[in-house]
Structures are given as C-alpha cells and as structure tokens.
Design a protein around this motif. Structure first.
Motif, PDB file in Angstrom:
ATOM      1  N   GLU A  87       0.810  -1.351  -0.127  1.00  0.00           N
ATOM      2  CA  GLU A  87       0.071  -0.025  -0.083  1.00  0.00           C
ATOM      3  C   GLU A  87       1.034   1.479  -0.018  1.00  0.00           C
ATOM      4  O   GLU A  87       0.513   2.350  -0.746  1.00  0.00           O
ATOM      5  CB  GLU A  87      -0.829   0.069   1.287  1.00  0.00           C
ATOM      6  CG  GLU A  87      -2.038  -1.065   1.505  1.00  0.00           C
ATOM      7  CD  GLU A  87      -2.852  -0.716   2.404  1.00  0.00           C
ATOM      8  OE1 GLU A  87      -2.983   0.164   3.078  1.00  0.00           O
ATOM      9  OE2 GLU A  87      -3.093  -2.078   3.037  1.00  0.00           O
ATOM     10  N   VAL A  88       2.019   1.248   0.864  1.00  0.00           N
ATOM     11  CA  VAL A  88       2.719   2.178   0.919  1.00  0.00           C
ATOM     12  C   VAL A  88       3.687   2.646  -0.305  1.00  0.00           C
ATOM     13  O   VAL A  88       3.584   3.720  -0.866  1.00  0.00           O
ATOM     14  CB  VAL A  88       3.750   2.254   2.229  1.00  0.00           C
ATOM     15  CG1 VAL A  88       4.790   3.285   2.035  1.00  0.00           C
ATOM     16  CG2 VAL A  88       2.865   2.175   3.560  1.00  0.00           C
ATOM     17  N   ARG A  89       3.889   1.518  -0.959  1.00  0.00           N
ATOM     18  CA  ARG A  89       4.707   1.484  -2.314  1.00  0.00           C
ATOM     19  C   ARG A  89       3.901   2.283  -3.337  1.00  0.00           C
ATOM     20  O   ARG A  89       4.170   2.973  -4.099  1.00  0.00           O
ATOM     21  CB  ARG A  89       5.218   0.096  -2.664  1.00  0.00           C
ATOM     22  CG  ARG A  89       5.879   0.176  -4.414  1.00  0.00           C
ATOM     23  CD  ARG A  89       6.368  -1.018  -4.471  1.00  0.00           C
ATOM     24  NE  ARG A  89       7.614  -1.588  -3.827  1.00  0.00           N
ATOM     25  CZ  ARG A  89       8.726  -0.837  -3.828  1.00  0.00           C
ATOM     26  NH1 ARG A  89       8.901  -0.075  -4.611  1.00  0.00           N
ATOM     27  NH2 ARG A  89       9.517  -1.208  -3.050  1.00  0.00           N
ATOM     28  N   THR A  90       2.523   1.756  -3.078  1.00  0.00           N
ATOM     29  CA  THR A  90       1.492   2.338  -4.181  1.00  0.00           C
ATOM     30  C   THR A  90       1.417   3.979  -3.866  1.00  0.00           C
ATOM     31  O   THR A  90       1.621   4.623  -4.878  1.00  0.00           O
ATOM     32  CB  THR A  90       0.107   1.808  -4.361  1.00  0.00           C
ATOM     33  OG1 THR A  90       0.397   0.504  -4.636  1.00  0.00           O
ATOM     34  CG2 THR A  90      -0.630   2.462  -5.352  1.00  0.00           C
ATOM     35  N   VAL A  91       1.253   4.534  -2.828  1.00  0.00           N
ATOM     36  CA  VAL A  91       1.189   5.864  -2.593  1.00  0.00           C
ATOM     37  C   VAL A  91       2.428   6.654  -2.971  1.00  0.00           C
ATOM     38  O   VAL A  91       2.429   7.574  -3.415  1.00  0.00           O
ATOM     39  CB  VAL A  91       0.598   5.844  -1.155  1.00  0.00           C
ATOM     40  CG1 VAL A  91       0.952   7.399  -0.654  1.00  0.00           C
ATOM     41  CG2 VAL A  91      -0.798   5.360  -0.825  1.00  0.00           C
ATOM     42  N   MET A  92       3.457   6.060  -2.374  1.00  0.00           N
ATOM     43  CA  MET A  92       4.700   6.854  -2.572  1.00  0.00           C
ATOM     44  C   MET A  92       5.462   6.584  -4.108  1.00  0.00           C
ATOM     45  O   MET A  92       5.827   7.720  -4.538  1.00  0.00           O
ATOM     46  CB  MET A  92       5.863   6.352  -1.595  1.00  0.00           C
ATOM     47  CG  MET A  92       5.442   6.696  -0.124  1.00  0.00           C
ATOM     48  SD  MET A  92       5.391   8.388   0.232  1.00  0.00           S
ATOM     49  CE  MET A  92       7.138   8.884  -0.042  1.00  0.00           C
ATOM     50  N   GLY A  93       4.932   5.680  -4.558  1.00  0.00           N
ATOM     51  CA  GLY A  93       5.062   5.476  -6.170  1.00  0.00           C
ATOM     52  C   GLY A  93       4.399   6.387  -6.839  1.00  0.00           C
ATOM     53  O   GLY A  93       4.984   7.232  -7.919  1.00  0.00           O
ATOM     54  N   ASN A  94       3.058   6.926  -6.442  1.00  0.00           N
ATOM     55  CA  ASN A  94       2.386   7.900  -7.185  1.00  0.00           C
ATOM     56  C   ASN A  94       2.895   9.502  -6.911  1.00  0.00           C
ATOM     57  O   ASN A  94       3.211  10.050  -7.770  1.00  0.00           O
ATOM     58  CB  ASN A  94       0.904   7.907  -6.722  1.00  0.00           C
ATOM     59  CG  ASN A  94       0.160   6.590  -7.413  1.00  0.00           C
ATOM     60  OD1 ASN A  94       0.601   6.158  -8.420  1.00  0.00           O
ATOM     61  ND2 ASN A  94      -0.807   6.122  -6.854  1.00  0.00           N
ATOM     62  N   ILE A  95       3.589   9.493  -5.488  1.00  0.00           N
ATOM     63  CA  ILE A  95       4.110  10.812  -5.194  1.00  0.00           C
ATOM     64  C   ILE A  95       5.187  11.076  -6.043  1.00  0.00           C
ATOM     65  O   ILE A  95       5.675  12.187  -6.826  1.00  0.00           O
ATOM     66  CB  ILE A  95       4.277  10.751  -3.857  1.00  0.00           C
ATOM     67  CG1 ILE A  95       2.891  10.963  -3.243  1.00  0.00           C
ATOM     68  CG2 ILE A  95       5.175  12.197  -3.479  1.00  0.00           C
ATOM     69  CD1 ILE A  95       3.123  10.809  -1.581  1.00  0.00           C
ATOM     70  N   GLN A  96       5.938   9.901  -6.080  1.00  0.00           N
ATOM     71  CA  GLN A  96       7.537   9.868  -7.060  1.00  0.00           C
ATOM     72  C   GLN A  96       7.207  10.311  -8.336  1.00  0.00           C
ATOM     73  O   GLN A  96       7.807  11.288  -8.951  1.00  0.00           O
ATOM     74  CB  GLN A  96       8.165   8.617  -6.774  1.00  0.00           C
ATOM     75  CG  GLN A  96       9.487   8.383  -7.272  1.00  0.00           C
ATOM     76  CD  GLN A  96       9.968   7.124  -7.269  1.00  0.00           C
ATOM     77  OE1 GLN A  96       9.346   6.240  -7.347  1.00  0.00           O
ATOM     78  NE2 GLN A  96      11.220   7.228  -6.929  1.00  0.00           N
ATOM     79  N   GLN A  97       6.037   9.527  -9.048  1.00  0.00           N
ATOM     80  CA  GLN A  97       5.700   9.926 -10.470  1.00  0.00           C
ATOM     81  C   GLN A  97       5.369  11.365 -10.428  1.00  0.00           C
ATOM     82  O   GLN A  97       5.894  12.065 -11.469  1.00  0.00           O
ATOM     83  CB  GLN A  97       4.716   9.164 -10.695  1.00  0.00           C
ATOM     84  CG  GLN A  97       4.454   9.135 -12.448  1.00  0.00           C
ATOM     85  CD  GLN A  97       5.562   9.014 -13.273  1.00  0.00           C
ATOM     86  OE1 GLN A  97       6.343   7.806 -13.080  1.00  0.00           O
ATOM     87  NE2 GLN A  97       5.941   9.765 -14.016  1.00  0.00           N
ATOM     88  N   GLY A  98       4.749  12.123  -9.470  1.00  0.00           N
ATOM     89  CA  GLY A  98       4.199  13.275  -9.610  1.00  0.00           C
ATOM     90  C   GLY A  98       5.486  14.266  -9.421  1.00  0.00           C
ATOM     91  O   GLY A  98       5.389  15.230 -10.248  1.00  0.00           O
ATOM     92  N   TRP A  99       6.504  14.059  -8.763  1.00  0.00           N
ATOM     93  CA  TRP A  99       7.599  14.702  -8.645  1.00  0.00           C
ATOM     94  C   TRP A  99       8.360  14.783  -9.879  1.00  0.00           C
ATOM     95  O   TRP A  99       8.931  15.587 -10.531  1.00  0.00           O
ATOM     96  CB  TRP A  99       8.461  14.493  -7.575  1.00  0.00           C
ATOM     97  CG  TRP A  99       7.931  15.270  -6.324  1.00  0.00           C
ATOM     98  CD1 TRP A  99       7.279  14.439  -5.433  1.00  0.00           C
ATOM     99  CD2 TRP A  99       8.330  16.456  -5.887  1.00  0.00           C
ATOM    100  NE1 TRP A  99       7.032  15.468  -4.369  1.00  0.00           N
ATOM    101  CE2 TRP A  99       7.568  16.735  -4.640  1.00  0.00           C
ATOM    102  CE3 TRP A  99       9.217  17.522  -6.834  1.00  0.00           C
ATOM    103  CZ2 TRP A  99       7.698  17.982  -4.094  1.00  0.00           C
ATOM    104  CZ3 TRP A  99       9.162  18.743  -5.786  1.00  0.00           C
ATOM    105  CH2 TRP A  99       8.533  18.913  -4.682  1.00  0.00           C
TER     106      TRP A  99
END
Length: 131
Positions: free
Chosen positions: A110-122
């Motif tokens: 779950e954390v990988r999904t959220v932080m992966g989305n944030i990473q992609q946004g950056w």
C-alpha cells in the motif's frame, strides 16, 4: 575480493552528501523519495527472508524519511495540497508501523503504491518545469 560493506556504505554516503550540497529543493525532495523507495525495497526483501532486525531498520529509515518530507511541507503557503500531502505521509507512516508490527507485506505494498504515485508526480513536475 568483495568490497567491505562499511567502505561501500561510506562511499555512498559521501556521494549522497555531494549530490545534496548542489541540489535544488526539487532535487532534494526527489532524492528523499528515491531513498525512501530504496529502503522500502530493502524492507520488503528483509520481510520475505524473515530478517526481523534488518526489516525493522529499513522500515525505521522509511519512517524517518517520511518525517523529513512531512516537515518540509509549508502548511501556510501550501494550502490544500500541503494538507493532502501531510495526510498521505501520515497514512504511509501508520501503514509502515503496522507492517512492522504485524509483519504484513500487504501494508508495505500500500505504501509503495502511494509513494510511487508521489514519486511519479515529482518526476512529472520536474519534466514540466525543467527542474
């Protein structure tokens, strides 16, 4: 002969410090997120191998990085976006804690999904603004 881990770790630390010294605020946040994702991968590997001490250390580093990201938010000027990021970071910290306590790889996912989305946004932000 393989390089001593402590020597390699020291080399990596010097490299990271050199990069951070010349990085823009955008690049610093991206470096933190990238470091987070690396430590999350380590935590997943340690969890799969049942290496509890190492898993706990990797999850602890992830929580520390999220704390750093969260403390960098400007809640006054960031408005609703900063509040949403704060909530996402809180969610991730709680899931990491739960994953550690319950040895639950699903919570790390779950954390990988959220932080992966944030990473992609950056990454997208940097492309759009040539950061």
């Amino acid at each position: 002969m393989l390089m001593d881990d402590s020597g390699f770790d020291a080399y990596q630390q010097v490299e990271v410090e050199a990069q951070a010294a010349s990085a823009s605020p955008y690049q610093l946040v991206l470096m933190l997120i990238d470091g987070f994702m690396d430590n999350l991968t380590r935590a997943e590997g340690h969890m799969a191998a049942n290496r509890l001490k190492e898993r706990g250390e990797a999850i602890g580093k992830c929580i520390d990085i999220i704390g750093g990201l969260n403390s960098a938010l400007d809640m006054r000027q960031g408005g609703e976006l900063a509040q949403q990021m704060n909530q996402l970071y809180d969610f991730c910290s709680m899931r990491l804690f739960e994953a550690s306590v319950h040895n639950d790889a699903g919570k790390l996912g779950e954390v990988r999904t959220v932080m992966g989305n944030i990473q992609q946004g950056w990454h997208n932000f940097g492309v759009a603004h040539d950061a």
